[in-house]
Design an enzyme around this catalytic site. Structure first.
Site, PDB file in Angstrom:
ATOM      1  N   ASP A 101       0.815  -1.225   0.000  1.00  9.07           N
ATOM      2  CA  ASP A 101       0.000   0.000   0.000  1.00  9.07           C
ATOM      3  C   ASP A 101       0.845   1.271   0.000  1.00  9.07           C
ATOM      4  O   ASP A 101       2.063   1.227   0.169  1.00  9.07           O
ATOM      5  CB  ASP A 101      -0.921  -0.030   1.231  1.00  9.07           C
ATOM      6  CG  ASP A 101      -1.988   1.060   1.180  1.00  9.07           C
ATOM      7  OD1 ASP A 101      -2.355   1.489   0.064  1.00  9.07           O
ATOM      8  OD2 ASP A 101      -2.452   1.497   2.255  1.00  9.07           O
TER       9      ASP A 101
ATOM     10  N   GLU B 267       2.128   4.925  -4.332  1.00 13.49           N
ATOM     11  CA  GLU B 267       2.099   5.798  -5.532  1.00 13.49           C
ATOM     12  C   GLU B 267       3.406   6.569  -5.693  1.00 13.49           C
ATOM     13  O   GLU B 267       3.782   6.793  -6.855  1.00 13.49           O
ATOM     14  CB  GLU B 267       0.914   6.759  -5.435  1.00 13.49           C
ATOM     15  CG  GLU B 267      -0.442   6.102  -5.594  1.00 13.49           C
ATOM     16  CD  GLU B 267      -0.877   5.289  -4.367  1.00 13.49           C
ATOM     17  OE1 GLU B 267      -0.300   5.492  -3.283  1.00 13.49           O
ATOM     18  OE2 GLU B 267      -1.770   4.442  -4.502  1.00 13.49           O
TER      19      GLU B 267
ATOM     20  N   ASP C 247      -9.026   3.251  -2.394  1.00 13.65           N
ATOM     21  CA  ASP C 247     -10.024   3.739  -1.445  1.00 13.65           C
ATOM     22  C   ASP C 247     -11.303   4.230  -2.119  1.00 13.65           C
ATOM     23  O   ASP C 247     -11.418   5.403  -2.476  1.00 13.65           O
ATOM     24  CB  ASP C 247      -9.416   4.857  -0.589  1.00 13.65           C
ATOM     25  CG  ASP C 247      -8.238   4.353   0.227  1.00 13.65           C
ATOM     26  OD1 ASP C 247      -7.972   3.133   0.195  1.00 13.65           O
ATOM     27  OD2 ASP C 247      -7.584   5.174   0.887  1.00 13.65           O
TER      28      ASP C 247
HETATM   29  C1  GLC Z   1      -4.866   3.307   2.750  1.00 11.84           C
HETATM   30  C2  GLC Z   1      -5.329   2.020   2.084  1.00 11.84           C
HETATM   31  C3  GLC Z   1      -6.432   1.405   2.912  1.00 11.84           C
HETATM   32  C4  GLC Z   1      -5.926   1.147   4.323  1.00 11.84           C
HETATM   33  C5  GLC Z   1      -5.417   2.442   4.944  1.00 11.84           C
HETATM   34  C6  GLC Z   1      -4.736   2.206   6.287  1.00 11.84           C
HETATM   35  O1  GLC Z   1      -5.878   4.257   2.729  1.00 11.84           O
HETATM   36  O2  GLC Z   1      -5.733   2.239   0.763  1.00 11.84           O
HETATM   37  O3  GLC Z   1      -6.883   0.212   2.309  1.00 11.84           O
HETATM   38  O4  GLC Z   1      -6.932   0.608   5.111  1.00 11.84           O
HETATM   39  O5  GLC Z   1      -4.460   3.051   4.086  1.00 11.84           O
HETATM   40  O6  GLC Z   1      -3.624   1.388   6.164  1.00 11.84           O
END
Ligand code: GLC
Length: 555
Positions: A214, A217, A312
């Site tokens: 995650d 980007e 998200d």
């Molecule tokens: C980002 C991710 C999401 C996750 C959050 C906390 O927003 O896209 O899926 O729950 O971070 O880690």
């Protein structure tokens, strides 16, 4: 002149702008600010043919294990092993199938990658093992940024070896993300990728075999520079400040293998894909079996290392519809293993939305219920009549002999798994315009209900098909003529179609998890005579189309 079919792939990790004839004179203008754009033009007989050639160029898909096709429950905010275990137990007690649970940032020590919070997860190895005996895999999140913290071995080694991105002055670039100030690994260099991939040994040593990449980007909450220049407080974590983000990306640099420095702005879109490549290549060295890996950001070509989730979204009907629209596009780009946050990440999902969303996710390879901290709890058992949720999720498990087989065949043939109607019914002008019906593998067409309060919907059948109605117990099949029809779909049922002369193998019973599911004991639905089923142990790396066997339907 409108007679030629071709595809154009503008291969550049920099910012590209597409002007689709805004002047109205028939001109499409594509522009890119960075040098080095590589344009691929692919001539083909039709759009599907062009896509297949494209998929042939970019290479074969990542192959997840069978359990990754099970149902997954996730939430940002699960605080401890006990809490996750309670969520799992609730599913088991109510007979809602479940294969994995995601561990969001709270499993870590202060959101630092490659650590476990010992208070919240005091015996992780044992915990992972216990859950596995219940047919449950745990899937930790891994963020791109490494917390600036001398004494942390990953940080120390990264510093010592010069593995992090730098600022204009050549110092390590600092950006604020979940753990506070971090440095970003410079994934553009093979040596850095290899090093980062090796760090996953921390997780594989704990027995983990599923991962979720995650913030790659990379996402930035704030930078030192920004803190100095920004208006106080206004910006933290605010995702919609494009100019500010662009300034950040222009502000940090990668060093290529030949020593050239390039700003992130010029290569921005490849960063997440290279993080996934680093982890995928590392995991391939670490594990002798297939693993689950999906990422938020990626790039063309990185489908070889992992899947994607669509990031998200929110608990809205609009986002559910977007999920349906995204699936063929992702497949055209090679990202066969993909899906959205089922039920929606932000906002509060009502019962109707979650049930309708699950009925879509039944058909997407990644079927994960995920929601954000602070939103309504979105586990199925929190809603009225959990048996309705069980009914819809059980369909996924009954269909797995088909879905797994079709996914693997598509991946091994470098083809698509989820297709737009237009690709299946070339020349059918009505089918060409339909975006809210999809083809899933070679036999299934879906027409999900995507509107709030709708009792059903209008469905277009380009050819006579078998209409299958699943009510949680059994499949009811009826012949359906070609043309448009109105169908009623109660919230606890799912309707789908089997194409003319095609078959769908379904498991004879559902199961608590894929570990208990027998994919070889099937019943054949539909009017076809034979089905080629791909079957393996669910984790071997030695996958090939030779593992297909032909199932014949008794007349
Ligand atoms: C980002 C991710 C999401 C996750 C959050 C906390 O927003 O896209 O899926 O729950 O971070 O880690």
């Amino acid at each position: 002149d409108g007679d030629r079919t071709f595809g154009a792939f503008f291969d550049t990790p920099a910012r590209v702008a597409f002007d689709m004839d805004s002047a109205g004179d028939g001109t499409i203008t594509v522009s890119c600010e960075a040098p080095g754009l590589c344009l691929y033009l692919i001539d083909g007989t039709d759009a599907y043919n062009v896509v297949k050639q494209f998929l042939g160029i970019i290479g074969p898909s990542f192959l997840p294990p069978l359990w990754a096709f099970g149902y997954g429950q996730s939430r940002w905010g699960y605080k401890s092993d006990k809490e996750i275990r309670r969520v799992a137990d609730k599913h088991r007690a109510l007979g809602i199938p479940l294969d994995y649970l995601c561990m969001d940032i709270d499993y870590m020590d202060r959101y630092i990658d490659f650590t476990v919070n010992g208070h919240r997860f005091p015996a992780m190895t044992q915990y992972v093992e216990d859950m596995k005996t219940k047919g449950l895999h745990l899937v930790p999140i891994v963020d791109a940024g490494i917390k600036i913290e001398p004494g942390n071995p990953v940080y120390d080694e990264g510093i010592q070896k010069g593995y992090f991105c730098t600022n204009r002055e050549g110092e390590n670039f600092q950006a604020e993300v979940w753990p506070g100030m971090t440095h970003f690994p410079d994934f553009l260099r093979a040596e850095v990728r290899e090093w980062f991939g090796e760090q996953y040994k921390f997780y594989t040593d704990l027995g983990l075999d599923g991962f979720w990449n995650d913030m790659n980007e990379p996402a930035i909450f704030s930078t030192e520079y920004r803190a100095k220049t920004a208006k106080p407080d206004a910006e933290r974590g605010d995702p919609v400040q494009p100019e500010r983000h662009i300034a950040d990306f222009k502000d940090f640099f990668h060093r290529l293998e030949d020593g050239t420095r390039v700003s992130n702005y010029e290569v921005h879109n490849i960063y997440g894909g290279l993080m996934t490549r680093a982890s995928g290549e590392g995991l391939d060295r670490l594990l002798d079996r297939r693993y689950l890996l999906f990422s938020r950001s990626s790039y063309i070509g990185a489908h070889r290392y992992g899947g994607i989730w669509t990031g998200d979204n929110a608990s809205t009907w609009h986002m559910l519809r977007q999920n349906v629209y995204h699936m063929p596009s992702l497949n055209m780009c090679g990202f066969l293993f993909s899906g959205a946050d089922t039920g929606g990440f932000g906002g509060n999902a009502g019962r109707e939305l979650l049930l309708r969303w699950l009925a879509v996710s039944v058909f997407t390879p990644l079927m994960r219920n995920h929601s954000a901290l602070g939103t309504r709890r979105q586990e199925c058992y929190r809603y009225q009549n959990p048996e309705d949720f069980k009914a819809v999720i059980s369909l996924r498990y009954r269909l797995l002999p088909y879905l797994y087989s079709e996914f693997m065949k598509a991946a091994l043939r470098q083809d698509m798994f989820i297709l737009p109607m237009a690709f299946g019914f070339l020349g059918d002008e009505t089918a060409r315009r339909i975006e809210d019906q999809l083809l899933v593998g070679e036999s299934i067409m879906i027409a999900p209900v995507l509107e709030k309060g709708a009792l059903g919907r209008k469905v277009y059948l380009p050819e006579p098909m078998t209409e299958v109605r699943w009510d949680g117990e059994e499949f009811r099949c009826t012949g359906a003529d070609a043309g448009t029809r109105e169908i009623t779909v109660p919230l606890n049922e799912v309707v789908f179609y089997i194409r003319k002369d095609c078959l769908v193998p379904v498991a004879k019973t559902t199961a608590a998890s894929t570990a208990e599911l027998d994919l070889s004991d099937v019943e054949l639905l539909g009017t076809g005579t034979a089905y080629r089923q791909y079957l393996d142990d669910g984790y071997t790396k030695d996958c090939s189309l030779e593992r297909c066997t032909v199932l014949q339907k008794e007349p």
